[in-house]
Motif scaffolding. Structure first.
Motif, PDB file in Angstrom:
ATOM      1  N   GLN A 117       0.120 -35.935  48.496  1.00 25.97           N
ATOM      2  CA  GLN A 117       0.273 -35.026  49.478  1.00 25.97           C
ATOM      3  C   GLN A 117       1.913 -34.755  49.967  1.00 25.97           C
ATOM      4  O   GLN A 117       1.453 -33.141  49.711  1.00 25.97           O
ATOM      5  CB  GLN A 117      -0.736 -35.812  50.868  1.00 25.97           C
ATOM      6  CG  GLN A 117      -1.578 -36.185  51.198  1.00 25.97           C
ATOM      7  CD  GLN A 117      -2.238 -37.097  52.763  1.00 25.97           C
ATOM      8  OE1 GLN A 117      -1.414 -37.798  53.780  1.00 25.97           O
ATOM      9  NE2 GLN A 117      -2.808 -37.554  52.790  1.00 25.97           N
ATOM     10  N   VAL A 136       2.697 -30.524  50.267  1.00 24.62           N
ATOM     11  CA  VAL A 136       3.675 -29.487  51.024  1.00 24.62           C
ATOM     12  C   VAL A 136       4.546 -29.383  50.442  1.00 24.62           C
ATOM     13  O   VAL A 136       5.078 -27.798  50.531  1.00 24.62           O
ATOM     14  CB  VAL A 136       4.476 -30.708  51.949  1.00 24.62           C
ATOM     15  CG1 VAL A 136       4.799 -30.831  53.319  1.00 24.62           C
ATOM     16  CG2 VAL A 136       3.111 -31.048  52.995  1.00 24.62           C
ATOM     17  N   LEU A 188       3.203 -25.169  49.270  1.00 22.37           N
ATOM     18  CA  LEU A 188       2.983 -24.577  49.758  1.00 22.37           C
ATOM     19  C   LEU A 188       4.987 -24.486  50.880  1.00 22.37           C
ATOM     20  O   LEU A 188       4.745 -23.002  51.139  1.00 22.37           O
ATOM     21  CB  LEU A 188       2.461 -24.550  51.010  1.00 22.37           C
ATOM     22  CG  LEU A 188       0.775 -25.738  50.652  1.00 22.37           C
ATOM     23  CD1 LEU A 188       0.241 -26.221  52.197  1.00 22.37           C
ATOM     24  CD2 LEU A 188      -0.120 -24.124  50.571  1.00 22.37           C
ATOM     25  N   THR A 208       2.017 -24.042  56.229  1.00 21.99           N
ATOM     26  CA  THR A 208       2.107 -25.233  56.747  1.00 21.99           C
ATOM     27  C   THR A 208       1.837 -25.624  58.064  1.00 21.99           C
ATOM     28  O   THR A 208       1.406 -26.508  58.324  1.00 21.99           O
ATOM     29  CB  THR A 208       3.285 -25.763  56.680  1.00 21.99           C
ATOM     30  OG1 THR A 208       4.437 -25.208  56.784  1.00 21.99           O
ATOM     31  CG2 THR A 208       3.787 -26.248  54.582  1.00 21.99           C
ATOM     32  N   LEU A 235      -1.776 -27.578  58.552  1.00 26.15           N
ATOM     33  CA  LEU A 235      -2.124 -27.865  57.434  1.00 26.15           C
ATOM     34  C   LEU A 235      -3.146 -29.454  57.740  1.00 26.15           C
ATOM     35  O   LEU A 235      -1.786 -29.867  58.486  1.00 26.15           O
ATOM     36  CB  LEU A 235      -1.398 -28.281  56.622  1.00 26.15           C
ATOM     37  CG  LEU A 235      -1.388 -28.999  54.811  1.00 26.15           C
ATOM     38  CD1 LEU A 235      -2.141 -28.367  54.107  1.00 26.15           C
ATOM     39  CD2 LEU A 235       0.903 -29.257  54.004  1.00 26.15           C
ATOM     40  N   LYS A 236      -4.065 -29.189  57.643  1.00 28.75           N
ATOM     41  CA  LYS A 236      -4.467 -30.687  57.719  1.00 28.75           C
ATOM     42  C   LYS A 236      -5.144 -31.086  56.155  1.00 28.75           C
ATOM     43  O   LYS A 236      -5.762 -31.093  54.760  1.00 28.75           O
ATOM     44  CB  LYS A 236      -6.062 -30.454  58.004  1.00 28.75           C
ATOM     45  CG  LYS A 236      -5.477 -29.862  59.580  1.00 28.75           C
ATOM     46  CD  LYS A 236      -6.985 -30.004  60.397  1.00 28.75           C
ATOM     47  CE  LYS A 236      -7.192 -29.240  61.938  1.00 28.75           C
ATOM     48  NZ  LYS A 236      -7.862 -29.194  62.458  1.00 28.75           N
ATOM     49  N   ALA A 270      -7.131 -29.771  51.138  1.00 23.68           N
ATOM     50  CA  ALA A 270      -6.339 -30.016  51.716  1.00 23.68           C
ATOM     51  C   ALA A 270      -6.982 -28.470  52.606  1.00 23.68           C
ATOM     52  O   ALA A 270      -7.581 -27.452  51.917  1.00 23.68           O
ATOM     53  CB  ALA A 270      -5.153 -29.562  51.545  1.00 23.68           C
ATOM     54  N   GLU A 271      -7.027 -28.321  54.144  1.00 25.16           N
ATOM     55  CA  GLU A 271      -7.245 -27.659  54.748  1.00 25.16           C
ATOM     56  C   GLU A 271      -5.592 -26.886  55.318  1.00 25.16           C
ATOM     57  O   GLU A 271      -5.298 -27.485  56.511  1.00 25.16           O
ATOM     58  CB  GLU A 271      -8.379 -27.307  55.696  1.00 25.16           C
ATOM     59  CG  GLU A 271      -8.722 -26.238  56.302  1.00 25.16           C
ATOM     60  CD  GLU A 271      -9.684 -26.682  57.858  1.00 25.16           C
ATOM     61  OE1 GLU A 271     -10.342 -26.084  58.369  1.00 25.16           O
ATOM     62  OE2 GLU A 271     -10.286 -27.789  58.167  1.00 25.16           O
ATOM     63  N   PHE A 272      -5.757 -25.186  54.662  1.00 20.58           N
ATOM     64  CA  PHE A 272      -4.569 -24.808  55.756  1.00 20.58           C
ATOM     65  C   PHE A 272      -5.072 -23.286  55.496  1.00 20.58           C
ATOM     66  O   PHE A 272      -5.628 -22.504  55.193  1.00 20.58           O
ATOM     67  CB  PHE A 272      -3.725 -24.585  55.024  1.00 20.58           C
ATOM     68  CG  PHE A 272      -3.611 -24.727  53.690  1.00 20.58           C
ATOM     69  CD1 PHE A 272      -2.799 -23.200  52.915  1.00 20.58           C
ATOM     70  CD2 PHE A 272      -3.582 -25.357  52.674  1.00 20.58           C
ATOM     71  CE1 PHE A 272      -3.221 -22.828  51.538  1.00 20.58           C
ATOM     72  CE2 PHE A 272      -4.043 -24.809  51.436  1.00 20.58           C
ATOM     73  CZ  PHE A 272      -3.293 -23.564  50.085  1.00 20.58           C
TER      74      PHE A 272
END
Length: 309
Positions: A167, A171, A174, A231, A234-235, A247-249
């Protein structure tokens, strides 16, 4: 504010006791995901009577990574609690209990006995620990097995650590786009990385293979993009393998070449072994992309942007 009833107070004491019992239960089972739900965003830890040094404040994630970098290195971890005392003063729970911890590694065992002291506050109707102190009374056995356990855990990280590292790589990717930091962007990819974009518009690549080609693919991004945010929304959704991340963003970007806003919802499937992105399948709607870059559907552009994130 009215005083809580005896029943409400009893329920709070029971909930607080369950939180403390949950902490050592998660320690013993290596369940760091559940452990995260028992702590506040920031926590002060004091194990100075056991390891020396002083109390320190850390984020919840930092503390969880510390525990996950040590406890899985033992063959077995066992904690026993007794003699709970709970009182609540002005919304703060002050809790103590005795504890015996046993840590096994090979033929060695280290046993420590002492007192736990906790402070908790209620957040979103749940009691969370924000301060934790261990006061040593006695110890027996081989405290030197701690360093051996750390080395062992480092060589065989648990799924929790692998998932958090995966994860963190997403991050970094992004954030590098947001900051137009092309060195950081290059650093997230493995040498044989692949980005797969099955919904790319006509004339735009649907697959980019290899780290060097990905660096080239994103090279025009700083020239095309103004303010960018990937971000804020961001999930992450857990997957069976800790090295895979979904990831969903959202993406909100000012496109400098057209003066238009690019607003997108992304779904990203990432494979991140050893902290580097090896595979990224990017799901996005091509219509907002065409609008933001002022591309007519079906038209082959003379100069296509090579940096759709």
């Amino acid at each position: 504010m009215s005083e809580p009833s005896e029943l409400e107070l009893a329920k709070d004491v029971a909930a607080i006791t369950s939180v403390i019992e949950g902490v050592v239960n998660c320690f013993d089972r290596g369940d760091y995901e559940s452990l995260a739900t028992l702590y506040s965003d920031h926590v002060e830890m004091d194990y100075s009577s056991l390891f020396g040094g002083t109390a320190h404040k850390k984020t919840r994630e930092q503390q969880l990574m510390d525990w996950a970098g040590l406890l899985p290195g033992f063959d077995l971890v066992r904690h026993s609690l007794a003699d709970f005392n709970v009182r609540i003063e002005e919304g703060i729970a002050i809790t103590t209990c005795s504890v015996v911890g046993q840590l096994y590694l090979g033929e060695k065992v280290w046993e420590v006995e002492g007192l736990y002291q906790f402070r908790l506050h209620k957040r979103s109707n749940h009691w969370r620990i924000f301060k934790q102190r261990f006061v040593l009374k006695t110890e027996n056995g081989n405290g030197d097995i701690v360093e051996a356990a750390k080395d062992r855990a480092k060589g065989h990280p648990p799924p929790f650590v692998k998932r958090r590292k995966a994860q963190a790589a997403v991050v970094r990717f992004l954030k590098a786009l947001e900051n137009k930091d092309m060195d950081a962007l290059a650093d997230v990819w493995s040498e044989k990385a692949v980005q797969d974009m099955p919904y790319s518009p006509d004339g735009f690549p649907d697959v980019v293979e290899g780290k060097n080609n990905l660096i080239k693919h994103y090279s025009a991004w700083p020239e095309n993009a103004g303010e960018a945010d990937f971000t804020s929304n961001l999930k992450f959704y857990p997957m069976m393998s800790p090295e895979w991340v979904f990831a969903e963003f959202t993406g909100e970007v000012e496109i400098l070449t057209t003066g238009r806003e690019y607003n997108q919802i992304y779904g990203g499937l990432f494979h991140v072994p050893h902290g580097k992105i090896q595979y990224y399948r990017e799901y996005f709607n091509p219509e907002p992309f065409r609008f933001a870059y002022d591309i007519e559907e079906g038209k082959e552009p003379d100069s296509f942007p090579t940096s759709e994130p």
